[in-house]
Write an enzyme that holds these catalytic residues in place. Structure first.
Site, mmCIF file in Angstrom:
data_model
loop_
_atom_site.group_PDB
_atom_site.id
_atom_site.type_symbol
_atom_site.label_atom_id
_atom_site.label_comp_id
_atom_site.label_asym_id
_atom_site.label_seq_id
_atom_site.Cartn_x
_atom_site.Cartn_y
_atom_site.Cartn_z
ATOM 1 N N SER A 1 0.830 -1.195 0.000
ATOM 2 C CA SER A 1 0.000 0.000 0.000
ATOM 3 C C SER A 1 0.876 1.262 0.000
ATOM 4 O O SER A 1 1.612 1.484 -0.962
ATOM 5 C CB SER A 1 -0.964 -0.049 1.195
ATOM 6 O OG SER A 1 -1.981 0.907 1.073
ATOM 7 N N ASP B 1 -10.119 -5.895 -2.957
ATOM 8 C CA ASP B 1 -9.501 -4.788 -2.228
ATOM 9 C C ASP B 1 -10.430 -3.577 -2.281
ATOM 10 O O ASP B 1 -10.742 -3.064 -3.361
ATOM 11 C CB ASP B 1 -8.162 -4.457 -2.889
ATOM 12 C CG ASP B 1 -7.326 -3.471 -2.105
ATOM 13 O OD1 ASP B 1 -7.897 -2.552 -1.490
ATOM 14 O OD2 ASP B 1 -6.086 -3.612 -2.134
ATOM 15 N N HIS C 1 -7.268 -6.108 1.065
ATOM 16 C CA HIS C 1 -6.094 -5.241 1.189
ATOM 17 C C HIS C 1 -5.199 -5.594 2.381
ATOM 18 O O HIS C 1 -4.165 -4.979 2.564
ATOM 19 C CB HIS C 1 -6.574 -3.787 1.331
ATOM 20 C CG HIS C 1 -5.513 -2.747 1.102
ATOM 21 N ND1 HIS C 1 -4.966 -2.493 -0.138
ATOM 22 C CD2 HIS C 1 -4.896 -1.885 1.959
ATOM 23 C CE1 HIS C 1 -4.084 -1.525 -0.052
ATOM 24 N NE2 HIS C 1 -4.009 -1.142 1.208
#
Length: 281
Positions: free
Chosen positions: A150, A226, A259
Site C-alpha cells: 500500500s 480490495d 487489502h
C-alpha cells in the site's frame, strides 16, 4: 559508532526476530526498526530485504502478521522493518488523522513546514538506515532489496526509481501506484510539499516510469476484493504505463483477496523467493 538499543528479541525458525531503537541524525528523533536475523547470519554476512509497511503500521506489524520468518530462514535473508514515520514529534496535527502525519510518512522528505523538520523518511531509508545496518549487523555489502504494501508499496517503487542501483530487486503488494491521482496521495503531498505539482510528480511511480525512470523486473500482487482498488491504487493505469514504457512487470490479480495481511501472508513466499533469486544471484 551509532548506538542501537535492543528492546525485544524472540527466537524464530532458528534465527532471531529483534526490535531496536536508535537516535536518528536524519530524522532528529529516535527511530525504531525490526530486524530478523536468519540462522545463516551466525556464520557470515547475509543479504538484506527491507519491508515498507502501509498506513497506520509500525516496525512490528509485518514481523507479527506476515509469517515471513520461516521462508527468510530457509533462504538466508535478513528482514528489516523500519517504522512508517517519525513519532513523538510534538507537531500540532501530527496525530489528527490516520492517513497523514504519524504513521503516514509516505517515504519521502517533506519540504513544507512544520513537517520538514522531522519527516525525512527518504533520506533516512536510503542513507542512514543502510549505514546503520552495516554497522550493527552481518550485512552482505551491495545486496539489498525492497518491497512493501500500500503506502509502503508506493515507497518501494518510488525509492527504487529515484535511487537506481540501491536495490537489486523490487516487489509490491497493492501499491498506491499513482498517488498524485488518489485521495491518500494528494492529501499527503499537499501537506508535505504544498501545491507545487512538480514536487508531487517526482514521488509518483506511474509518472516516473512515464518519464523514463526504470526498475528491475517487478512483481506486484493485487487482490480483486480490495476496497481501495479503484479509488486509491490505480494499478491498471500503472500496468498500462509499464507496458508502454517496456518496464518488465509481472502483475498478478487475485480474486477474493482484500487489502490486508491475510492477502500478504498468502503470497509472501513468492516475494521472498523472487528477492532471494536476485540477492543470491
Amino acid at each position: 559508532m551509532a548506538a542501537l538499543k535492543t528492546y525485544a528479541e524472540h527466537a524464530s525458525f532458528g534465527g532471531v526476530q529483534g526490535f531496536h531503537r536508535h537516535a536518528s541524525s536524519v530524522i532528529g528523533l529516535p527511530m525504531r526498526l525490526g530486524v530478523y536475523l536468519p540462522p545463516q547470519a551466525e556464520h557470515g554476512p547475509v543479504p538484506v530485504l527491507v519491508w515498507l509497511a502501509g498506513l497506520t503500521c509500525n516496525e512490528e506489524t509485518f514481523a507479527i502478521k506476515a509469517g515471513a520468518q520461516r521462508m527468510a530462514a530457509e533462504l538466508g535473508l535478513m528482514l528489516v522493518t523500519p517504522d512508517t514515520s517519525p513519532r513523538g514529534t510534538g507537531i500540532e496535527g501530527a496525530e489528527a488523522s490516520w492517513d497523514f502525519g504519524t504513521g503516514a510518512g509516505f517515504y519521502l522528505d517533506a519540504t513544507r513546514e512544520p513537517w520538514a523538520r522531522h519527516w525525512r523518511m527518504e533520506s533516512y531509508l536510503t542513507q542512514e538506515l543502510p549505514a546503520l545496518l552495516a554497522e550493527h549487523f552481518p550485512v552482505r555489502v551491495g545486496a539489498m532489496s525492497v518491497f512493501g504494501h500500500s503506502m509502503g508499496g508506493h515507497g518501494a517503487l518510488t525509492l527504487a526509481l529515484r535511487h537506481p542501483g540501491l536495490y537489486r530487486s523490487v516487489t509490491a503488494f497493492a501499491p498506491i501506484a499513482a498517488p498524485t491521482s488518489c485521495p491518500w496521495g494528494t492529501k499527503a503531498f499537499r501537506g508535505y510539499f504544498g501545491d507545487d505539482p512538480a514536487a508531487w510528480a517526482v514521488h509518483d511511480a506511474t509518472l516516473l516510469i512515464e518519464r523514463g525512470a526504470r526498475l528491475p523486473p517487478l512483481l506486484v500482487d493485487q487482490g480483486l476484493d480490495d476496497a481501495y482498488l479503484d479509488e486509491q491504487l490505480h494499478i491498471d493505469r500503472f500496468e498500462a504505463v509499464c507496458r508502454e514504457a517496456g518496464q518488465p512487470l509481472t502483475l498478478r490479480r487475485h480474486a477474493g483477496y482484500d487489502h490486508g495481511y491475510y492477502f500478504i501472508a498468502s503470497f509472501i513466499e513468492d516475494h521472498l523467493r523472487w528477492h532471494a533469486a536476485a540477492l543470491h544471484g
